[in-house]
Design an enzyme around this catalytic site. Structure first.
Site, mmCIF file in Angstrom:
data_model
loop_
_atom_site.group_PDB
_atom_site.id
_atom_site.type_symbol
_atom_site.label_atom_id
_atom_site.label_comp_id
_atom_site.label_asym_id
_atom_site.label_seq_id
_atom_site.Cartn_x
_atom_site.Cartn_y
_atom_site.Cartn_z
ATOM 1 C CB CYS A 83 9.433 1.425 4.515
ATOM 2 S SG CYS A 83 8.583 2.952 4.923
ATOM 3 C CD GLU A 117 9.961 -1.473 -2.036
ATOM 4 O OE1 GLU A 117 11.132 -1.166 -1.755
ATOM 5 O OE2 GLU A 117 8.979 -1.084 -1.373
ATOM 6 C CG HIS A 174 10.091 2.257 -0.244
ATOM 7 N ND1 HIS A 174 9.338 1.192 0.199
ATOM 8 C CD2 HIS A 174 9.753 3.308 0.536
ATOM 9 C CE1 HIS A 174 8.561 1.583 1.191
ATOM 10 N NE2 HIS A 174 8.794 2.869 1.428
#
Lengths: 228, 83
Positions: free
Chosen positions: A87, A197, A195
């Site tokens: 990002c 994560e 994302h």
């Protein structure tokens, strides 16, 4: 694998990224402040988190890309180190010249925050080796400036060299060629808007992102042993 | 005593780069009744005060600033002028 997570004023995914890396490696990654002029010894991976570094002033990632720690990251990358930018981290990598193209305001002008389906376009990298070619995965996106700009020449080069890592199945931001993530020429730098994560725990919506981190451990763990 | 000079840097999107903000403004102008607006492009203006005497040197320095930070030359052009 020893990992470090950069922290800028305005980073807000640094903790999530550290947790995802800790789950994969079993060790807490180093958190590295942007004013550091060198990286910790023996690092295998530098991870650049999402957020709004320096308030997105001038252009997203522009100020962070010129910070002292990024000079060390450029050297680390030149020496063959692995770098992951997610990002705002992707925006920073592009502003630092480590990945090609540009990221502009989303075509719909709206901040897009939802889970998006992606297709894995290549498994030939430490980041994507544990996925299957053409596999459909879901990662969340949360960004205002994720519209990947690449002219015909760059797009042809990225295609030809198999450097498109992920593509959107339902393009949320107007990105050229539905590109969601790209690899560097040596395939050791990955930048992506979604994302991974935020997709490592079934309690908060899926675990499709976990293999990105375990793949890195698989690839870089062994590399560390070979070097020793 | 160094002379102080003022410069203005204009950063604009390169021709051919789609400008979603410009498009939104064009639509809004249309809905306000401003007809005939064919295209809108949004850019930035950055004003700088410099402690420098030589305009040529200052221009060269400003161009380096644009290349290194003020503009993203992948998608943007820049223009330097003195005030």
């Amino acid at each position: 694998m020893r990992a470090g997570v950069l922290v800028f004023p305005g980073s807000n995914c640094d903790r999530d990224l550290a947790v995802a890396l800790e789950r994969a490696t079993g060790a807490r990654p180093a958190l590295i402040w942007h004013k550091e002029t060198s990286l910790p010894e023996g690092l295998d991976l530098v991870a650049i988190p999402g957020g709004f570094s320096f308030g997105d002033h001038l252009r997203c990632g522009a100020i962070a890309a010129r910070s002292p720690v990024m000079r060390a990251v450029v050297d680390f990358a030149a020496a063959g180190g692995h770098v992951l930018g997610i990002c705002n981290g992707f925006q920073i990598l592009i502003e630092a010249g480590l990945l090609p193209g540009a990221l502009m305001r989303n075509a719909g002008l709206k901040f897009v925050c939802r889970r998006v389906p992606l297709r894995v376009e290549t498994t030939e990298s430490a980041f994507t080796r544990r996925y299957h070619q053409g596999e459909r995965v879901e990662f969340p996106v949360a960004h205002h400036d994720g519209n990947y700009v690449a002219g015909p020449e760059l797009r042809a080069a990225l295609e030809g060299e198999g450097r498109i890592a992920f593509r959107y199945l339902d393009n949320p931001n107007g990105s050229a060629g539905d590109i969601a993530g790209v690899l560097s020429r040596n395939r050791r730098i990955l930048g992506l808007m979604p994302h991974p994560e935020r997709a490592v725990d079934p309690a908060i919506g899926g675990t499709d992102g976990a293999r990105l981190f375990s793949g890195l451990v698989e690839a870089l763990g062994s590399e560390t042993l070979e070097r020793a | 005593m160094g002379a102080r000079m003022k410069a203005r840097v204009e950063v604009t999107l390169k021709a051919g780069v789609l400008d979603p903000q410009g498009e939104a403004i064009r639509h809004a102008l249309g809905s306000l009744g401003f007809d005939g607006v064919e295209d809108v492009r949004v850019g930035k203006v950055i004003e700088l005060e410099l402690e420098m005497q030589d305009r040529n040197k200052a221009r060269a320095e400003l161009e380096r600033m644009c290349e290194k930070l003020l503009a993203n030359t992948v998608i943007e052009d820049y223009r330097v002028e003195f005030l």
